[in-house]
Design a protein around this motif. Sequence first.
Motif, PDB file in Angstrom:
ATOM      1  N   LEU A   1      22.148  22.800 -28.693  1.00 49.64           N
ATOM      2  CA  LEU A   1      22.411  23.712 -29.777  1.00 49.64           C
ATOM      3  C   LEU A   1      21.325  23.669 -30.622  1.00 49.64           C
ATOM      4  N   ASP A   2      20.217  22.820 -30.630  1.00 43.31           N
ATOM      5  CA  ASP A   2      18.682  23.287 -31.974  1.00 43.31           C
ATOM      6  C   ASP A   2      18.056  23.924 -30.773  1.00 43.31           C
ATOM      7  N   ALA A   3      18.127  24.155 -29.367  1.00 44.08           N
ATOM      8  CA  ALA A   3      17.336  24.898 -27.897  1.00 44.08           C
ATOM      9  C   ALA A   3      17.379  26.419 -28.189  1.00 44.08           C
ATOM     10  N   VAL A   4      19.179  27.062 -28.306  1.00 42.88           N
ATOM     11  CA  VAL A   4      19.594  28.068 -28.541  1.00 42.88           C
ATOM     12  C   VAL A   4      19.440  28.727 -30.329  1.00 42.88           C
ATOM     13  N   THR A   5      19.183  27.367 -31.219  1.00 40.77           N
ATOM     14  CA  THR A   5      19.296  28.355 -32.051  1.00 40.77           C
ATOM     15  C   THR A   5      17.679  28.229 -33.129  1.00 40.77           C
TER      16      THR A   5
ATOM     17  N   GLY B   1      23.272  31.487 -28.637  1.00 42.13           N
ATOM     18  CA  GLY B   1      21.861  31.431 -28.396  1.00 42.13           C
ATOM     19  C   GLY B   1      21.853  33.476 -28.863  1.00 42.13           C
ATOM     20  N   HIS B   2      22.826  33.902 -27.927  1.00 41.12           N
ATOM     21  CA  HIS B   2      22.432  35.464 -28.907  1.00 41.12           C
ATOM     22  C   HIS B   2      22.796  35.323 -30.130  1.00 41.12           C
ATOM     23  N   ALA B   3      23.662  34.960 -30.767  1.00 44.15           N
ATOM     24  CA  ALA B   3      24.517  35.396 -32.244  1.00 44.15           C
ATOM     25  C   ALA B   3      23.068  34.476 -33.029  1.00 44.15           C
ATOM     26  N   ALA B   4      22.369  33.589 -33.208  1.00 47.72           N
ATOM     27  CA  ALA B   4      21.519  33.441 -33.673  1.00 47.72           C
ATOM     28  C   ALA B   4      20.092  33.771 -33.283  1.00 47.72           C
ATOM     29  N   GLY B   5      20.590  34.875 -32.301  1.00 44.25           N
ATOM     30  CA  GLY B   5      18.175  35.496 -31.862  1.00 44.25           C
ATOM     31  C   GLY B   5      17.704  34.662 -31.789  1.00 44.25           C
ATOM     32  N   GLY B   6      18.558  33.517 -30.879  1.00 43.31           N
ATOM     33  CA  GLY B   6      17.272  32.198 -30.178  1.00 43.31           C
ATOM     34  C   GLY B   6      17.439  32.727 -29.152  1.00 43.31           C
TER      35      GLY B   6
END
Length: 440
Positions: free
Chosen positions: A93-97, A42-47
């Motif tokens: 995965l969807d929640a954090v990306t 999530g941190h890398a995805a910006g989410g």
Amino acid sequence: MSAETTPGYRDDHLHLLACAAARRSVDVQAATSVRELLDLIGHAAGGPLGSAPPQDRHDVAARDRGESRGWLRAWGYDDVLLAERRHPTIVELDAVTVGRPTVLHHITGHVAVANTAAGRALGLGAGEVLIERHDVLAGVPRPERAEIVSGVAAVLGDLAAAGIIACTDATHTNDLDALELLADAVAAAPAVSVTAMVGADRLDSLGGLRFGEVVLSPETAADEVCGASLVPPSGSSVLFAGATADDVGVRIGHAKVMPPHDDDSAIADLVAEARAHGFPVAIHAMDIDTLQAALDALEAHPPPPAEADASKPSAVEPAGPELDRTGPGRTESDRIEHCALALPEQLDRIARLGLTVVTQPSFVTRRAQKYREQLSPTEQAWLWPLASLLRRGIRVTLSSDAPTVPSDPAEWMEAAAFRDLAPAERIDPERARELCLYDR
């Protein structure tokens, strides 16, 4: 080799393109739980970390707009070593990306999970998260070729820094295009001699090139090939049939046999295909059933007589260095890659067939928890044999399977000599060192 000479090591089973991909991926090896894994992604995805999944069509639209930010690749988790002992779900995965296409690669490289945005782009079914097919993963956009070449060259630099002067790329998806790309990387970082296997189902891509021949990059070919007719056109690679493993290029290695998921019956056909092209084979075998199918296939499709004579095992001949001494038209013994679990009678067959085993002792120490949880005491005793192979006069080389395990000979030697699981398979530290050495 004198005591004053700095030893040169070999890594006889790794994956250079995967190593380069791991370098440009989000590294999640440190995660010990699904929650930690998701936080890193999530941190890398910006989410938003810990956010709930989309609840209505407006949230879904906002999530989907995130696809314009480009794909995210993460690598290095092992579901068995996470506290929850599972893969992340597509909802997690969807929640954090937040709609950014994301593929999370398992540390083994043989499975990945994808979020909804990535799954849609790759043609997965609704809610499908786990990907076990390399042809599907091939649909993930790749960086520009120059970036890939630069990444592989950096990996070769890391190998040289670790004292490794020769390696074998054992990737089953290699074809001529992959060899040409690797040749360009070798030209940029020539300190390491590279041999690359070719997928047994991709040998036609070689256009008749033979086992043991060398592919050079255009720059190297222009410097080394005598005669203008042999200099390739700009932007293409060339086979220099007179080249040897000491030339700055990529030597064509074994035909790699990787059975499709849960289909060991395909091994025999892949071995037959390799024989038709005049190639020795290297068969991926991580369990007893696959090893049995591999041995059956090798007995059903024996090598030509000259190769059979050359592959007779020797209990006193040093293992490993002779593997790089073949040139065009010559032969080598077939190989078993990994040999992670084997019955004693299967080891006897390996010896009778004159096979070489290329194994990775670091798995014993790095995955000890996994093996203790999933294998019976009897199976643990058969795990990653080493002393048993050598007692039978079987040729053995140690390796990493990088990026799954670091390409660090010191680690392999320590694991081979001081392993806790199946301690009867320990070998003398000096013998372990010999199995890592490369002698030109």
